[in-house]
Write a protein that holds these residues in place. Structure first.
Motif, PDB file in Angstrom:
ATOM      1  N   THR A   6      -5.202   7.000  -5.913  1.00  0.00           N
ATOM      2  CA  THR A   6      -5.170   6.058  -4.802  1.00  0.00           C
ATOM      3  C   THR A   6      -5.410   4.635  -5.268  1.00  0.00           C
ATOM      4  OG1 THR A   6      -5.983   7.724  -3.271  1.00  0.00           O
ATOM      5  CG2 THR A   6      -6.286   5.429  -2.612  1.00  0.00           C
ATOM      6  N   ARG A  62       2.538  11.711  -0.907  1.00  0.00           N
ATOM      7  CA  ARG A  62       1.356  10.976  -1.328  1.00  0.00           C
ATOM      8  C   ARG A  62       1.178  11.128  -2.848  1.00  0.00           C
ATOM      9  NH1 ARG A  62      -3.088   7.745   1.081  1.00  0.00           N
ATOM     10  NH2 ARG A  62      -4.146   7.342  -0.863  1.00  0.00           N
ATOM     11  N   TYR A 113       0.839  -1.206   0.000  1.00  0.00           N
ATOM     12  CA  TYR A 113       0.000   0.000   0.000  1.00  0.00           C
ATOM     13  C   TYR A 113       0.873   1.254   0.000  1.00  0.00           C
ATOM     14  CZ  TYR A 113      -3.844   3.127   1.310  1.00  0.00           C
ATOM     15  OH  TYR A 113      -4.785   4.131   1.324  1.00  0.00           O
ATOM     16  N   ILE A 165      -1.132   2.089   8.681  1.00  0.00           N
ATOM     17  CA  ILE A 165      -0.391   2.901   7.715  1.00  0.00           C
ATOM     18  C   ILE A 165       0.085   4.202   8.369  1.00  0.00           C
ATOM     19  CG2 ILE A 165      -0.626   4.258   5.570  1.00  0.00           C
ATOM     20  CD1 ILE A 165      -0.421   1.258   5.079  1.00  0.00           C
ATOM     21  N   ASN A 166      -0.799   4.832   9.131  1.00  0.00           N
ATOM     22  CA  ASN A 166      -0.414   6.077   9.791  1.00  0.00           C
ATOM     23  C   ASN A 166       0.709   5.873  10.798  1.00  0.00           C
ATOM     24  OD1 ASN A 166      -2.138   7.741   8.393  1.00  0.00           O
ATOM     25  ND2 ASN A 166      -3.846   7.401   9.796  1.00  0.00           N
ATOM     26  N   THR A 173      -6.552   1.221  -3.732  1.00  0.00           N
ATOM     27  CA  THR A 173      -7.225   0.867  -2.482  1.00  0.00           C
ATOM     28  C   THR A 173      -6.692  -0.452  -1.906  1.00  0.00           C
ATOM     29  OG1 THR A 173      -8.927  -0.418  -3.585  1.00  0.00           O
ATOM     30  CG2 THR A 173      -9.349   1.939  -3.318  1.00  0.00           C
ATOM     31  N   ASN A 181       0.988   3.941  -3.084  1.00  0.00           N
ATOM     32  CA  ASN A 181       0.345   5.233  -2.855  1.00  0.00           C
ATOM     33  C   ASN A 181       1.265   6.379  -2.456  1.00  0.00           C
ATOM     34  OD1 ASN A 181      -2.547   4.692  -3.338  1.00  0.00           O
ATOM     35  ND2 ASN A 181      -2.221   3.160  -1.722  1.00  0.00           N
ATOM     36  N   VAL A 207      -5.869   9.394  11.766  1.00  0.00           N
ATOM     37  CA  VAL A 207      -6.684   9.519  10.556  1.00  0.00           C
ATOM     38  C   VAL A 207      -7.335  10.892  10.431  1.00  0.00           C
ATOM     39  CG1 VAL A 207      -8.442   8.525   9.081  1.00  0.00           C
ATOM     40  CG2 VAL A 207      -7.212   7.066  10.676  1.00  0.00           C
ATOM     41  N   GLU A 235      -5.877   1.674   8.045  1.00  0.00           N
ATOM     42  CA  GLU A 235      -5.381   3.033   7.869  1.00  0.00           C
ATOM     43  C   GLU A 235      -4.560   3.480   9.085  1.00  0.00           C
ATOM     44  OE1 GLU A 235      -8.426   5.346   6.168  1.00  0.00           O
ATOM     45  OE2 GLU A 235      -7.076   7.036   5.762  1.00  0.00           O
ATOM     46  N   HIS A 236      -4.967   2.987  10.268  1.00  0.00           N
ATOM     47  CA  HIS A 236      -4.205   3.324  11.481  1.00  0.00           C
ATOM     48  C   HIS A 236      -2.804   2.733  11.407  1.00  0.00           C
ATOM     49  CE1 HIS A 236      -8.109   3.920  14.025  1.00  0.00           C
ATOM     50  NE2 HIS A 236      -8.168   4.472  12.836  1.00  0.00           N
ATOM     51  N   THR A 247      -4.094   5.255  18.445  1.00  0.00           N
ATOM     52  CA  THR A 247      -4.708   5.427  17.132  1.00  0.00           C
ATOM     53  C   THR A 247      -6.017   6.198  17.207  1.00  0.00           C
ATOM     54  OG1 THR A 247      -5.823   3.315  17.352  1.00  0.00           O
ATOM     55  CG2 THR A 247      -3.722   3.325  16.185  1.00  0.00           C
TER      56      THR A 247
END
Lengths: 192, 583
Positions: free
Chosen positions: A161, A157, A25, A141-142, A163, A29, B583, A138-139, B579
């Motif tokens: 995108t 970025r 990912y 990835i963050n 997915t 991306n 986001v 997503e968490h 977390t």
């Protein structure tokens, strides 16, 4: 800083593959400088040693066991992990932490962080992720991006995108690029 | 209490990886043993219905160490089904990729996964580096990196690490156990090579990448051949491969072989009395094709065959139809008695768990099912596979290459033991011998690979650049079945595939550790690990060093399936990533 971002795990066991998808990912991306390598580690064995030896920074994305809820995410620096592999007390084989311990005997080793997530299901034979992992993806990835930022590793970025679903699909239905053969004569001409 | 029951188990979230339960008598001699483990299962579920030309891409995900081996086996099973013979260049390239895997795997196994069962690092700190440099010369005329100055530097470095408490692997080791027999000087030489091997293994890793392409998941093989056309036509690539190989080969001869000879001499009592021998039935599928007459016709570097009861005077031919998988003691349903042939194999999990006893520990239910590994049988007989099996079969077959390298080692061992002639071949039927067999075949492999590189270069230079054999997919894939049976570094690996109307109908893989790590069978006969532990004396039951030695000598590859990072319940909450605000 020579950096490797390694996705570890076995994609054929449901949530086990999340690290591999996460690395893919990031690769799809984001753009990175030339000294950043993204690795589909899979069940990476001995080859991890080379990354520990040849790179300044190694970021491993993986699943992790922890007395915590499913989806909890940790960023573990290597010094916390040393000693957990206990070479002498296990009869099993090459694992991420054992490789760390073996390499800790070297003068110089990469700065290693493991970004790990507590999985829900790593027993079902299926290429895919549980809903719990999807909602936390997503968490994860963050958490990886934060670690990159902290280490001063630049990234950007991309505009389009790809997915998570599209990435899982690539692993669920891999297609051999050359299943109808390889254009040998063409290659030979190109060389000349 | 007369007998003790000990458990060696890493205990992870999933039962296993590999767990050994051993029962010892009042003299600490093992009288019973059980091996239980997780093992990949269910690859057929994933492969059913797919295009057989894509199967390798998923099959390679079974294992992280033998990734390329599974990939190649899967492709060869399909080639066998389609009756496709690959071109010479493809055969040699595949041999070189697999050969590089062998030498890399064996060296890393010996130094980084097994040596510390024989070598006491803490003892090395007491060594006199000058005497250690002299010691190294006893085992080879040209020792690798074992001069006095180098040894002194390494000793200081390790001493510093120990003082700093920096070494994870020191935390739980069995240092000082009286079954460590090397002198401080011998330990220092081995520790030096342990560290040097870390650097050396990178070269072997690079070798694999030259023809294997993208690591760790190679892409350069396809049904019908290989795709690295450009690499084989580039003399610089071939020269690079040869130079890396040659450097690594010197390390193999002047460090690995020398250290195994040293350990084999010092631990010779255990080899001579057959500690860890186990089943003494050996099977090799044969591998590394030496000509282009097609799959199971061509001569091979390692011959195929069966040796029974350690009798090297008889060789029985291998017949793959005699392989079955019994699930009597494995967590599956279906099949009975000696089980099903892989073409008809089924995998229906039925987990029945462990049993908690009064002492609070959970034990395997050894009378019932107790492992995720099925029990494979050959002609209703339990078998050991791996380097020792390949050497035993090679000797029984009178194979010139295998005999030359095995006898060469036994002759040197005879000399260092002060015998009048070579050490008896029977010494290889032991834990020490299993470790030596791996070193013997590593030297053989490194030498023959030098020739293969030249053969490839010469063939390409002669104008033959073919790397792929064409086939009519629709015609050959209507109704076909085939197998890819060959030797992974750890032993015989087989993939069986049944194809109908262009799609996979059934698929089974029987991996080397299935043979070696299997539980009891329907007749209650032991698997290879289990049998090898019987009769072993354990110096200190709190430190089951001897059990690890024997199990490690098989180079267990069990963690293939699951690769989770296990924090073993350690308190690490301060590293949790918050977390909630992300986001």
């Amino acid at each position: 800083m020579k950096t490797a971002i390694v996705g570890a795990g076995t994609v054929i066991y449901q949530d086990e593959g999340i690290g591999v998808y996460a690395a893919k990912y990031l690769e799809e991306n984001y753009t990175f400088l030339d000294d950043v390598t993204l690795v589909d580690g899979g069940v990476l064995g001995f080859q991890l040693m080379t990354y520990y030896q040849d790179y300044d920074k190694v970021l491993i994305l993986d699943t992790i066991t922890m007395n915590d809820e499913v989806g909890a995410i940790y960023n573990l620096p290597s010094e916390e992990l040393l000693g957990l592999g206990s070479y002498k007390q296990t009869a099993h084989e090459v694992e991420i932490i054992e490789m760390l311990e073996i390499c800790s005997l070297l003068e110089r080793m990469a700065d290693v962080n493991i970004i790990g997530i507590v999985p829900e299901d790593i027993e079902q034979v299926n290429v895919g992720l549980s809903e719990a992992m999807k909602s936390k993806f997503e968490h994860l990835i963050n958490a990886a991006l934060e670690e990159l930022q902290r280490s001063g590793i630049e990234y950007k970025r991309k505009s389009a995108t790809v997915t998570l679903e599209e990435i899982i699909e690539k692993y669920a239905n891999p297609q051999s690029e050359f299943k109808n053969g390889y254009p040998t004569s063409y290659q030979v001409q190109q060389q000349k | 209490m007369a007998s003790k029951h000990i458990i060696v188990d890493p205990i992870t979230r999933i039962e296993g990886h590999l767990r050994i339960e051993a029962v010892m008598n009042e003299n600490n001699v093992i009288t019973d043993a059980f091996a239980s483990s997780t093992m990949f299962r269910g690859i057929e579920t994933i492969l059913k219905g797919r295009d057989p030309r894509d199967a390798g891409l998923l099959a390679m995900r079974i294992c992280g160490v033998c990734t390329g081996t599974h990939y190649q086996r899967s492709i060869e099973a399909v080639e066998d089904a389609f009756k496709v013979t690959i071109p010479k260049n493809a055969r040699i390239v595949r041999n070189l990729i697999q050969g590089a895997l062998y030498v890399h795997d064996h060296v890393v196994h010996f130094y980084h996964l097994h040596a510390l069962d024989w070598v006491d690092i803490t003892s090395a700190l007491k060594a006199d580096p000058k005497a250690a440099a002299a010691e190294a010369l006893k085992w080879t005329d040209t020792p690798h990196g074992a001069g006095e100055g180098e040894l002194r530097t390494i000793q200081e470095r390790v001493g510093k690490f120990v003082a700093q408490g920096r070494l994870g692997i020191f935390a739980n080791a069995y240092w000082g156990n009286k079954h460590y027999k090397l002198s401080p000087e011998q330990n220092l030489v081995a520790v030096a090579h342990y560290l040097q091997a870390l650097d050396m293994q990178r070269d072997a890793s690079k070798m694999m990448a030259i023809f294997g392409g993208k690591m760790p998941h190679p892409q350069s093989l396809v049904v019908g051949g290989v795709t690295c056309v450009q690499d084989i036509q580039n003399p610089a690539r071939i020269a690079e491969f040869k130079s890396l190989l040659n450097k690594f080969r010197n390390f193999i001869k002047n460090a690995y072989l020398a250290d195994v000879l040293m350990a084999g001499t010092i631990y010779a009592d255990e080899a001579l009395d057959g500690t860890g021998a186990g089943l003494k039935n050996y099977m090799s599928y044969g591998d590394f094709k030496l000509d282009d007459t097609g799959f199971y016709n061509s001569a091979s570097l390692f011959p195929s065959g069966i040796v029974l009861n350690g009798d090297l005077t008889k060789l029985y031919p291998l017949d793959q139809t005699k392989i079955t998988e019994d699930v009597s003691h494995a967590w599956y349903e279906g099949g009975n008695d000696k089980g099903l042939h892989p073409y008809d194999g089924v995998t229906n999990p039925k987990y029945t768990g462990l049993e908690k006893k009064a002492d609070g520990y959970s034990y395997l239910k050894t009378d019932e099912k107790y492992s995720w590994i099925k029990s494979p049988l050959y002609d209703d007989t339990r078998m050991e596979v791996g380097p020792l099996a390949r050497i035993a079969v090679g000797l029984a077959a009178g194979n010139a290459n295998v005999t030359k390298y095995a006898v060469g080692f036994l002759t040197k061992l005879g000399k260092t033991l002060g015998l009048e002639s070579a050490a008896p071949a029977s010494v290889i039927f032991s834990t020490v011998g299993r470790t030596a067999a791996r070193a013997i075949e590593t030297e053989l492999m490194a030498d023959v690979m030098m020739g293969w590189v030249d053969e490839l270069a010469a063939n390409v230079a002669s104008g033959d650049v073919r790397t792929w054999t064409e086939f009519d997919f629709d015609a050959v894939s209507k109704d076909a079945r085939g197998f890819g049976m060959a030797e992974a570094p750890r032993g015989g690996l087989g993939h069986w595939v049944v194809i109908k109307d262009g799609k996979i109908e059934n698929y089974q893989a029987v991996v080397p550790s299935t043979w070696n790590a299997a539980p009891r069978d329907y007749k209650g006969r032991m698997g290879a690990y289990e049998a090898a532990l019987i009769g072993t004396k354990v110096a200190d039951p709190e430190q089951p060093l001897e059990i690890l030695r024997t199990v490690h000598s098989f180079d267990p590859c069990i963690a293939c399936a699951v690769h989770i990072v296990d924090t073993k319940g350690r308190e690490l909450s301060s590293f949790k990533v918050n977390t909630s605000c992300a986001v």
